[in-house]
Scaffold this motif. Structure first.
Motif, short mmCIF file in Angstrom:
data_model
loop_
_atom_site.label_atom_id
_atom_site.label_comp_id
_atom_site.label_asym_id
_atom_site.label_seq_id
_atom_site.Cartn_x
_atom_site.Cartn_y
_atom_site.Cartn_z
N LYS A 15 -1.76 -3.35 -5.32
CA LYS A 15 -0.30 -3.44 -5.35
C LYS A 15 0.35 -2.44 -4.41
O LYS A 15 1.55 -2.18 -4.51
N ARG A 16 -0.42 -1.88 -3.50
CA ARG A 16 0.11 -0.86 -2.61
C ARG A 16 0.03 -1.25 -1.14
O ARG A 16 0.93 -0.94 -0.37
N SER A 17 -1.06 -1.89 -0.73
CA SER A 17 -1.26 -2.16 0.68
C SER A 17 -1.95 -3.50 0.88
O SER A 17 -3.03 -3.73 0.33
N VAL A 18 -1.34 -4.37 1.68
CA VAL A 18 -1.95 -5.66 1.99
C VAL A 18 -3.23 -5.47 2.79
O VAL A 18 -4.27 -6.08 2.51
N ALA A 19 -3.17 -4.60 3.81
CA ALA A 19 -4.32 -4.41 4.70
C ALA A 19 -5.53 -3.86 3.94
O ALA A 19 -6.65 -4.35 4.11
N PHE A 20 -5.31 -2.86 3.10
CA PHE A 20 -6.43 -2.29 2.36
C PHE A 20 -6.93 -3.24 1.29
O PHE A 20 -8.12 -3.24 0.96
N THR A 21 -6.05 -4.06 0.75
CA THR A 21 -6.49 -5.08 -0.21
C THR A 21 -7.42 -6.07 0.47
O THR A 21 -8.48 -6.44 -0.08
N ILE B 171 -16.15 -9.36 9.37
CA ILE B 171 -14.72 -9.46 9.02
C ILE B 171 -14.21 -8.12 8.49
O ILE B 171 -13.12 -7.65 8.87
N THR B 172 -15.01 -7.49 7.63
CA THR B 172 -14.64 -6.18 7.09
C THR B 172 -14.45 -5.15 8.19
O THR B 172 -13.47 -4.40 8.21
N GLY B 173 -15.41 -5.11 9.12
CA GLY B 173 -15.32 -4.17 10.23
C GLY B 173 -14.09 -4.38 11.08
O GLY B 173 -13.42 -3.43 11.49
N LEU B 174 -13.75 -5.64 11.36
CA LEU B 174 -12.59 -5.94 12.19
C LEU B 174 -11.29 -5.54 11.49
O LEU B 174 -10.37 -5.01 12.14
N ILE B 175 -11.22 -5.77 10.19
CA ILE B 175 -10.03 -5.35 9.44
C ILE B 175 -9.90 -3.83 9.47
O ILE B 175 -8.81 -3.27 9.65
N ALA B 176 -11.03 -3.12 9.30
CA ALA B 176 -11.01 -1.66 9.33
C ALA B 176 -10.59 -1.15 10.70
O ALA B 176 -9.85 -0.16 10.81
N PHE B 177 -11.05 -1.81 11.76
CA PHE B 177 -10.62 -1.44 13.12
C PHE B 177 -9.10 -1.58 13.23
O PHE B 177 -8.43 -0.72 13.80
N TYR B 178 -8.58 -2.67 12.71
CA TYR B 178 -7.13 -2.93 12.78
C TYR B 178 -6.34 -1.82 12.08
O TYR B 178 -5.37 -1.28 12.62
N ILE B 179 -6.78 -1.48 10.85
CA ILE B 179 -6.06 -0.44 10.10
C ILE B 179 -6.18 0.90 10.82
O ILE B 179 -5.23 1.68 10.88
N GLY B 180 -7.36 1.19 11.38
CA GLY B 180 -7.55 2.43 12.11
C GLY B 180 -6.62 2.53 13.32
O GLY B 180 -6.02 3.58 13.57
N ILE B 181 -6.48 1.43 14.07
CA ILE B 181 -5.57 1.41 15.21
C ILE B 181 -4.13 1.60 14.74
O ILE B 181 -3.35 2.35 15.35
N ALA B 182 -3.77 0.93 13.63
CA ALA B 182 -2.42 1.06 13.09
C ALA B 182 -2.12 2.50 12.70
O ALA B 182 -1.03 3.02 12.99
N GLU B 183 -3.08 3.16 12.05
CA GLU B 183 -2.89 4.56 11.65
C GLU B 183 -2.79 5.47 12.87
O GLU B 183 -1.98 6.40 12.90
N PHE C 27 1.46 -1.46 14.63
CA PHE C 27 0.84 -2.56 13.91
C PHE C 27 1.19 -2.45 12.42
O PHE C 27 0.99 -1.40 11.82
N PRO C 28 1.72 -3.50 11.82
CA PRO C 28 2.04 -3.44 10.39
C PRO C 28 0.77 -3.49 9.54
O PRO C 28 -0.20 -4.17 9.88
N VAL C 29 0.79 -2.75 8.44
CA VAL C 29 -0.35 -2.77 7.51
C VAL C 29 0.06 -3.28 6.14
O VAL C 29 -0.76 -3.37 5.23
N GLY C 30 1.35 -3.60 5.98
CA GLY C 30 1.80 -4.22 4.74
C GLY C 30 1.82 -3.29 3.55
O GLY C 30 1.43 -3.70 2.45
N ASN C 31 2.27 -2.05 3.74
CA ASN C 31 2.44 -1.16 2.59
C ASN C 31 3.65 -1.59 1.79
O ASN C 31 4.73 -1.79 2.35
N TYR C 32 3.49 -1.74 0.49
CA TYR C 32 4.61 -2.09 -0.36
C TYR C 32 5.50 -0.86 -0.53
O TYR C 32 5.01 0.27 -0.56
N ASP C 33 6.80 -1.09 -0.62
CA ASP C 33 7.74 0.01 -0.82
C ASP C 33 7.52 0.64 -2.18
O ASP C 33 7.47 -0.05 -3.19
N ARG C 34 7.37 1.95 -2.16
CA ARG C 34 7.22 2.71 -3.41
C ARG C 34 8.20 3.87 -3.39
O ARG C 34 8.45 4.44 -2.34
N PRO C 35 8.76 4.22 -4.52
CA PRO C 35 9.74 5.31 -4.53
C PRO C 35 9.10 6.64 -4.12
O PRO C 35 8.00 6.97 -4.58
#
Length: 229
Positions: free
Chosen positions: A154-160, A194-206, A218-226
């Motif tokens: 419920k926090r991040s689309v990319a990490f999910t 597929i897992t490796g490619l997603i991790a590469f994407y998140i790493g580039i985004a970070e 690059f968007p990673v889809g973090n849900y808004d949290r207070p």
């Protein structure tokens, strides 16, 4: 003019950010730190090692033995990830610290199992027993991955997506060890890629997010949290 306690508290509270990919608010209220985000280093190391091993698991270019990945598993997937986890602790990011340190230990233990000098493989005279032992090893890490998935769903689309793909990959590889079915190993390898490619994407985004001069994000889809106020 000397700073008051109120000024110190406001300065500490201002150092609030979202943890790497998890959307978990990280606040340095008592122990401010200027440690840079270790997320990209950990993610790239995880991605590169996972991608390489998975390419071997699908027999890319006729490769039948994945032993070349041992060096990567020790130093990149293992050591660098573990260090990244240690750096996450003073930043206050529980998820990043636990995940990086855990998967770093996973890769170092995997490498140790596959190093001939360790004698671990030679201790099994029965191939079926070895397969069952490796299957239990992989199933255990699949369970750990599910626990991590519960923390980010419920926090991040990319990490999910990342942890879901990794869960499937580990489950298929465990099934391959239990059953001896090569098709499951290939399927696990595909999901590992597929897992490796997603991790590469998140790493580039970070990495790009940490650079003020980066020409794109690059968007990673973090849900808004207070955030803390």
């Amino acid at each position: 003019m000397p700073s008051t306690n109120s000024d110190v508290e406001k300065s500490a509270m201002a150092q609030t950010e979202y943890g790497p990919g998890s959307g978990d608010p990280v606040t340095y209220q008592r122990y401010p730190t200027r440690i840079a985000n270790p997320g990209p280093a950990g993610l790239f190391s995880f991605a590169a090692t996972t991608f390489m091993l998975s390419m071997f698991n699908v027999n890319t270019r006729g490769i039948q033995h994945p032993n070349v990945v041992i060096g990567m598993a020790i130093f990149a997937g293992g050591l660098v990830q573990f260090i990244a986890g240690m750096w996450e602790f003073p930043r206050g990011n529980v998820f990043g610290a636990t995940a990086f340190a855990s998967y770093g230990s996973f890769w170092m233990s995997y490498a140790t199992i596959n190093i001939p000098a360790s004698g671990i493989m030679d201790a099994f005279s029965d191939e079926a027993e070895l397969g069952n032992a490796l299957g239990i090893f992989l199933i255990t890490w699949m369970m750990i991955t599910i626990f991590f998935l519960m923390a980010v769903v419920k926090r991040s689309v990319a990490f999910t997506l990342l942890l879901s793909a990794l869960t499937i990959a580990l489950g298929l590889l465990a099934g391959a060890e239990f059953s001896g079915m090569h098709v499951l190993q290939k399927a696990g390898g595909i999901w590992g890629i597929i897992t490796g490619l997603i991790a590469f994407y998140i790493g580039i985004a970070e990495l790009l997010a940490a650079e003020s001069t980066a020409f794109m994000r690059f968007p990673v889809g973090n849900y808004d949290r207070p955030r803390a106020s």
